[in-house]
Design a protein around this motif. Structure first.
Motif, PDB file in Angstrom:
ATOM      1  N   ASP A 117       0.808  -1.231   0.000  1.00 45.60           N
ATOM      2  CA  ASP A 117       0.000   0.000   0.000  1.00 45.60           C
ATOM      3  C   ASP A 117       0.834   1.270   0.000  1.00 45.60           C
ATOM      4  N   PHE A 118       2.153   1.166  -0.010  1.00 40.73           N
ATOM      5  CA  PHE A 118       2.993   2.340   0.230  1.00 40.73           C
ATOM      6  C   PHE A 118       3.900   2.752  -0.923  1.00 40.73           C
ATOM      7  N   THR A 119       4.419   1.800  -1.662  1.00 40.83           N
ATOM      8  CA  THR A 119       5.360   2.164  -2.731  1.00 40.83           C
ATOM      9  C   THR A 119       4.620   2.897  -3.846  1.00 40.83           C
ATOM     10  N   PRO A 120       5.089   4.087  -4.216  1.00 43.99           N
ATOM     11  CA  PRO A 120       4.423   4.833  -5.297  1.00 43.99           C
ATOM     12  C   PRO A 120       4.468   4.059  -6.623  1.00 43.99           C
ATOM     13  N   ARG A 121       3.384   4.167  -7.367  1.00 47.44           N
ATOM     14  CA  ARG A 121       3.294   3.475  -8.663  1.00 47.44           C
ATOM     15  C   ARG A 121       4.453   3.817  -9.586  1.00 47.44           C
ATOM     16  N   ASP A 122       4.789   5.111  -9.659  1.00 48.41           N
ATOM     17  CA  ASP A 122       5.876   5.540 -10.549  1.00 48.41           C
ATOM     18  C   ASP A 122       7.207   4.891 -10.173  1.00 48.41           C
ATOM     19  N   PHE A 123       7.386   4.712  -8.866  1.00 45.70           N
ATOM     20  CA  PHE A 123       8.641   4.112  -8.414  1.00 45.70           C
ATOM     21  C   PHE A 123       8.703   2.642  -8.837  1.00 45.70           C
ATOM     22  N   VAL A 124       7.591   1.934  -8.701  1.00 43.08           N
ATOM     23  CA  VAL A 124       7.540   0.523  -9.113  1.00 43.08           C
ATOM     24  C   VAL A 124       7.852   0.412 -10.607  1.00 43.08           C
ATOM     25  N   VAL A 125       7.247   1.287 -11.393  1.00 44.33           N
ATOM     26  CA  VAL A 125       7.473   1.283 -12.842  1.00 44.33           C
ATOM     27  C   VAL A 125       8.952   1.546 -13.150  1.00 44.33           C
ATOM     28  N   ALA A 126       9.539   2.511 -12.450  1.00 46.39           N
ATOM     29  CA  ALA A 126      10.950   2.847 -12.692  1.00 46.39           C
ATOM     30  C   ALA A 126      11.858   1.664 -12.365  1.00 46.39           C
ATOM     31  N   VAL A 127      11.566   0.966 -11.266  1.00 46.20           N
ATOM     32  CA  VAL A 127      12.388  -0.197 -10.880  1.00 46.20           C
ATOM     33  C   VAL A 127      12.237  -1.320 -11.915  1.00 46.20           C
ATOM     34  N   LEU A 128      11.014  -1.562 -12.353  1.00 42.49           N
ATOM     35  CA  LEU A 128      10.800  -2.613 -13.367  1.00 42.49           C
ATOM     36  C   LEU A 128      11.560  -2.296 -14.655  1.00 42.49           C
ATOM     37  N   MET A 129      11.575  -1.037 -15.026  1.00 37.76           N
ATOM     38  CA  MET A 129      12.295  -0.646 -16.254  1.00 37.76           C
ATOM     39  C   MET A 129      13.804  -0.765 -16.065  1.00 37.76           C
ATOM     40  N   ALA A 130      14.301  -0.315 -14.912  1.00 37.10           N
ATOM     41  CA  ALA A 130      15.759  -0.270 -14.702  1.00 37.10           C
ATOM     42  C   ALA A 130      16.325  -1.667 -14.455  1.00 37.10           C
ATOM     43  N   VAL A 178       2.643  -4.653 -15.680  1.00 33.17           N
ATOM     44  CA  VAL A 178       3.006  -5.537 -14.559  1.00 33.17           C
ATOM     45  C   VAL A 178       2.651  -4.866 -13.229  1.00 33.17           C
ATOM     46  N   MET A 179       2.965  -3.572 -13.110  1.00 30.99           N
ATOM     47  CA  MET A 179       2.669  -2.847 -11.875  1.00 30.99           C
ATOM     48  C   MET A 179       1.159  -2.857 -11.603  1.00 30.99           C
ATOM     49  N   LEU A 180       0.362  -2.580 -12.623  1.00 29.79           N
ATOM     50  CA  LEU A 180      -1.095  -2.514 -12.439  1.00 29.79           C
ATOM     51  C   LEU A 180      -1.692  -3.876 -12.098  1.00 29.79           C
ATOM     52  N   THR A 181      -1.156  -4.936 -12.727  1.00 26.37           N
ATOM     53  CA  THR A 181      -1.648  -6.283 -12.411  1.00 26.37           C
ATOM     54  C   THR A 181      -1.352  -6.619 -10.947  1.00 26.37           C
ATOM     55  N   ALA A 193      -0.330  -9.626  -6.845  1.00 24.44           N
ATOM     56  CA  ALA A 193       0.991 -10.083  -7.285  1.00 24.44           C
ATOM     57  C   ALA A 193       0.989 -10.228  -8.804  1.00 24.44           C
ATOM     58  N   CYS A 194       2.191 -10.160  -9.384  1.00 26.30           N
ATOM     59  CA  CYS A 194       2.307 -10.388 -10.834  1.00 26.30           C
ATOM     60  C   CYS A 194       3.672 -10.990 -11.139  1.00 26.30           C
ATOM     61  N   VAL A 195       3.685 -12.038 -11.931  1.00 22.59           N
ATOM     62  CA  VAL A 195       4.959 -12.620 -12.370  1.00 22.59           C
ATOM     63  C   VAL A 195       5.666 -11.614 -13.265  1.00 22.59           C
ATOM     64  N   VAL A 196       6.928 -11.368 -12.971  1.00 23.25           N
ATOM     65  CA  VAL A 196       7.715 -10.404 -13.743  1.00 23.25           C
ATOM     66  C   VAL A 196       8.431 -11.110 -14.893  1.00 23.25           C
ATOM     67  N   ALA A 197       9.145 -12.187 -14.572  1.00 21.92           N
ATOM     68  CA  ALA A 197       9.907 -12.910 -15.590  1.00 21.92           C
ATOM     69  C   ALA A 197      10.489 -14.178 -14.987  1.00 21.92           C
ATOM     70  N   VAL A 198      11.105 -14.983 -15.840  1.00 21.39           N
ATOM     71  CA  VAL A 198      11.734 -16.239 -15.424  1.00 21.39           C
ATOM     72  C   VAL A 198      13.209 -16.174 -15.814  1.00 21.39           C
ATOM     73  N   TYR A 199      14.083 -16.548 -14.866  1.00 19.34           N
ATOM     74  CA  TYR A 199      15.530 -16.463 -15.095  1.00 19.34           C
ATOM     75  C   TYR A 199      16.222 -17.688 -14.500  1.00 19.34           C
ATOM     76  N   THR A 200      17.491 -17.856 -14.837  1.00 18.71           N
ATOM     77  CA  THR A 200      18.312 -18.823 -14.116  1.00 18.71           C
ATOM     78  C   THR A 200      18.542 -18.276 -12.705  1.00 18.71           C
ATOM     79  N   ARG A 201      19.029 -19.141 -11.796  1.00 19.40           N
ATOM     80  CA  ARG A 201      19.028 -18.769 -10.384  1.00 19.40           C
ATOM     81  C   ARG A 201      19.838 -17.498 -10.075  1.00 19.40           C
ATOM     82  N   GLU A 202      21.064 -17.431 -10.583  1.00 19.90           N
ATOM     83  CA  GLU A 202      21.896 -16.273 -10.248  1.00 19.90           C
ATOM     84  C   GLU A 202      21.300 -14.973 -10.748  1.00 19.90           C
ATOM     85  N   VAL A 203      20.755 -15.007 -11.940  1.00 18.01           N
ATOM     86  CA  VAL A 203      20.161 -13.788 -12.512  1.00 18.01           C
ATOM     87  C   VAL A 203      18.934 -13.380 -11.693  1.00 18.01           C
TER      88      VAL A 203
END
Ligand code: NFA
Length: 102
Positions: free
Chosen positions: A31-44, A56-59, A65-75
């Motif tokens: 309930d606290f993280t600003p939407r714009d900040f979430v979007v910026a983190v997802l982009m960066a 992704v942020m809106l979902t 919750a929303c699945v962002v992506a799938v990666y190997t473990r280290e990534v």
């Protein structure tokens, strides 16, 4: 006269390439993280376009919750840490989690 040397391999090898285990990274709503900040983190961190990040942020915002992506473990580990650290630096409870895919 030179001896003939048997150069055939004595052990049979079978070519087999194991696929790496994959990990799903999920964004959790709060309930606290600003939407714009979430979007910026997802982009960066997750290299999304603004439109992708917004989706992704809106979902996550609407469904919890929303699945962002799938990666190997280290990534997956590195990206989760970078994204969670970015939130914490600003005092936000922004949370990304990872879990191994079945
Ligand atoms: N729910 C947050 C808000 O209304 C936005 C948000 C979305 C936070 C997705 C975390 C994840 N400001």
């Amino acid at each position: 006269m030179a001896e003939k040397v048997d150069e055939r391999p004595k052990v049979e090898t079978k070519a087999r390439t194991e696929r790496p285990r994959l990990y799903k990274v999920t964004l959790l709503n709060d309930d606290f993280t600003p939407r714009d900040f979430v979007v910026a983190v997802l982009m960066a961190v997750f290299r999304m376009t603004e439109a992708e990040a917004l989706g992704v942020m809106l979902t996550a915002h609407r469904k919890g919750a929303c699945v962002v992506a799938v990666y190997t473990r280290e990534v997956a580990e590195t990206k989760c840490k970078q994204a969670n650290d970015a939130g914490r630096e600003q005092g936000y409870p922004l949370a990304f989690t990872m879990e191994q895919e079945e």
